[in-house]
Design a protein around this motif. Sequence first.
Motif, PDB file in Angstrom:
ATOM      1  N   LEU A  79      30.059  77.318  33.408  1.00 14.88           N
ATOM      2  CA  LEU A  79      29.578  76.717  32.653  1.00 14.88           C
ATOM      3  C   LEU A  79      28.526  75.622  33.504  1.00 14.88           C
ATOM      4  O   LEU A  79      27.393  75.497  33.838  1.00 14.88           O
ATOM      5  N   SER A  80      29.790  74.954  34.251  1.00  9.88           N
ATOM      6  CA  SER A  80      29.401  73.831  34.949  1.00  9.88           C
ATOM      7  C   SER A  80      28.720  74.427  36.333  1.00  9.88           C
ATOM      8  O   SER A  80      28.053  72.919  36.847  1.00  9.88           O
ATOM      9  N   LYS A  81      29.111  75.031  37.077  1.00 10.41           N
ATOM     10  CA  LYS A  81      29.291  75.193  38.489  1.00 10.41           C
ATOM     11  C   LYS A  81      27.761  76.566  38.157  1.00 10.41           C
ATOM     12  O   LYS A  81      27.504  76.185  39.844  1.00 10.41           O
ATOM     13  N   ILE A  82      27.969  76.815  37.433  1.00 11.46           N
ATOM     14  CA  ILE A  82      26.728  78.442  37.603  1.00 11.46           C
ATOM     15  C   ILE A  82      25.495  78.435  36.734  1.00 11.46           C
ATOM     16  O   ILE A  82      24.535  78.599  37.112  1.00 11.46           O
ATOM     17  N   THR A  97      23.780  82.508  43.557  1.00 10.84           N
ATOM     18  CA  THR A  97      24.684  81.385  43.309  1.00 10.84           C
ATOM     19  C   THR A  97      25.719  81.331  44.363  1.00 10.84           C
ATOM     20  O   THR A  97      26.254  79.910  44.726  1.00 10.84           O
ATOM     21  N   ALA A  98      26.442  82.431  44.626  1.00 12.72           N
ATOM     22  CA  ALA A  98      27.438  82.390  45.862  1.00 12.72           C
ATOM     23  C   ALA A  98      27.082  81.437  47.105  1.00 12.72           C
ATOM     24  O   ALA A  98      27.708  81.028  47.612  1.00 12.72           O
ATOM     25  N   LEU A  99      25.714  82.041  47.812  1.00 13.36           N
ATOM     26  CA  LEU A  99      25.706  81.030  48.597  1.00 13.36           C
ATOM     27  C   LEU A  99      25.169  79.544  48.376  1.00 13.36           C
ATOM     28  O   LEU A  99      25.709  79.014  49.239  1.00 13.36           O
ATOM     29  N   GLN A 100      24.336  79.855  47.378  1.00 12.37           N
ATOM     30  CA  GLN A 100      24.321  77.764  47.226  1.00 12.37           C
ATOM     31  C   GLN A 100      25.470  77.556  46.825  1.00 12.37           C
ATOM     32  O   GLN A 100      25.711  75.798  46.820  1.00 12.37           O
ATOM     33  N   LEU A 101      26.753  77.753  46.454  1.00 14.87           N
ATOM     34  CA  LEU A 101      28.051  77.134  46.292  1.00 14.87           C
ATOM     35  C   LEU A 101      28.716  76.964  47.903  1.00 14.87           C
ATOM     36  O   LEU A 101      29.475  76.668  47.300  1.00 14.87           O
ATOM     37  N   GLY A 102      27.815  77.663  48.043  1.00 14.69           N
ATOM     38  CA  GLY A 102      29.017  77.816  49.659  1.00 14.69           C
ATOM     39  C   GLY A 102      29.867  79.384  50.287  1.00 14.69           C
ATOM     40  O   GLY A 102      30.469  77.911  51.218  1.00 14.69           O
ATOM     41  N   LYS A 122      20.185  92.097  26.105  1.00 17.89           N
ATOM     42  CA  LYS A 122      19.594  91.938  27.820  1.00 17.89           C
ATOM     43  C   LYS A 122      19.208  90.519  27.977  1.00 17.89           C
ATOM     44  O   LYS A 122      18.753  90.620  29.256  1.00 17.89           O
ATOM     45  N   THR A 123      19.563  89.983  27.259  1.00 15.08           N
ATOM     46  CA  THR A 123      19.609  88.607  27.577  1.00 15.08           C
ATOM     47  C   THR A 123      20.671  88.116  29.635  1.00 15.08           C
ATOM     48  O   THR A 123      20.565  87.326  30.136  1.00 15.08           O
ATOM     49  N   ARG A 124      22.327  88.389  28.535  1.00 11.47           N
ATOM     50  CA  ARG A 124      22.719  88.449  29.607  1.00 11.47           C
ATOM     51  C   ARG A 124      22.774  89.326  30.681  1.00 11.47           C
ATOM     52  O   ARG A 124      23.656  89.296  32.029  1.00 11.47           O
ATOM     53  N   SER A 125      22.173  90.780  30.584  1.00  6.72           N
ATOM     54  CA  SER A 125      21.803  91.303  31.485  1.00  6.72           C
ATOM     55  C   SER A 125      20.844  90.436  32.702  1.00  6.72           C
ATOM     56  O   SER A 125      20.691  90.563  34.227  1.00  6.72           O
ATOM     57  N   LYS A 126      20.190  90.484  32.399  1.00  4.40           N
ATOM     58  CA  LYS A 126      19.400  88.960  33.108  1.00  4.40           C
ATOM     59  C   LYS A 126      19.966  87.843  33.807  1.00  4.40           C
ATOM     60  O   LYS A 126      19.613  87.906  35.035  1.00  4.40           O
ATOM     61  N   ILE A 127      20.944  87.638  33.493  1.00  5.31           N
ATOM     62  CA  ILE A 127      21.947  86.242  33.703  1.00  5.31           C
ATOM     63  C   ILE A 127      23.073  87.362  34.740  1.00  5.31           C
ATOM     64  O   ILE A 127      22.657  86.394  36.295  1.00  5.31           O
ATOM     65  N   VAL A 128      23.852  88.227  34.045  1.00  2.00           N
ATOM     66  CA  VAL A 128      24.296  88.317  35.391  1.00  2.00           C
ATOM     67  C   VAL A 128      24.439  90.018  36.101  1.00  2.00           C
ATOM     68  O   VAL A 128      24.324  90.653  35.519  1.00  2.00           O
ATOM     69  N   PHE A 140      22.367  76.806  37.532  1.00  2.00           N
ATOM     70  CA  PHE A 140      21.040  77.691  38.284  1.00  2.00           C
ATOM     71  C   PHE A 140      20.550  78.484  37.201  1.00  2.00           C
ATOM     72  O   PHE A 140      19.450  79.545  38.137  1.00  2.00           O
ATOM     73  N   VAL A 141      20.547  78.530  36.016  1.00  2.45           N
ATOM     74  CA  VAL A 141      20.051  79.411  34.520  1.00  2.45           C
ATOM     75  C   VAL A 141      19.760  78.254  33.595  1.00  2.45           C
ATOM     76  O   VAL A 141      19.647  77.466  33.130  1.00  2.45           O
TER      77      VAL A 141
END
Length: 250
Positions: free
Chosen positions: A153-156, A104-109, A90-96, A160-161
């Motif tokens: 881990l370092s960029k996403i 996140t893609a937009l925040q990364l540019g 359930k926790t993984r589903s909340k993240i992915v 952001f989580v």
Amino acid sequence: MLRKILSKIKLSPERRRLYFLLHTILGYYPNNLSLYELALVHKSALLKDCDGKVMNNERLEFLGDAILGAIVAQELYNKYPDVNEGFLTKTRSKIVNRAFLNKTALQLGLKDIISSQSKIALNKTNIPGDALEALIGAIFVDKGYDKCAKFVLSKILHPFVNLNEITKHDNNFKSMLIEWGQKYKREINFETEEVSSTSDHAPIFVSNVEIETIVYGRGEGNSKKESQQNAAMEALQNISIKENNPNYKA
């Protein structure tokens, strides 16, 4: 390293710009620039190679989705050693999920380097999230699992989580199931009926979840919402089991 960078100076101005932009996003210089370029091509761009073969990021997206799920699963497994599989799933589903990946893609540019012909703003589509998954696939192919995990881990995940915040909130299983259906283009229907109570207490509601006419989950509750949430939770559990065991029948 300097020799590798100097070799890239020979690239066209457009590819050279992408090469250095990717370094800013990824934290390293790509070995195979073409692989990353492909990761940023949405199918709507209608691009073809010199042999007329269609070029898009769907295969890399497929790979990236699996790798991202594995990296997040490993992080949760290590961070929460005393919880059960249901909590981890359930926790993984909340993240992915699609909303998080798009944001996140937009925040990364990535918005400025994605190739598509979408007639609406990219931030109103799933194209950025798809490209991010494809980019993760490209990193895995180009650099291997360890480098890919470091990027995730370092960029996403870490920037952001907030895992502690996420685990405090109750899951909205129905929303998670609907989002899964949208992602994999599966039709999902909820059927709910009110069952007469045999006592003076409030009536009981019973819900079934059908995925393309097959019942995947059943739930009961004192309200329609509660019964549907319970049915959706069971459906998600059955989906998880089926993904790991193709012969399993819900």
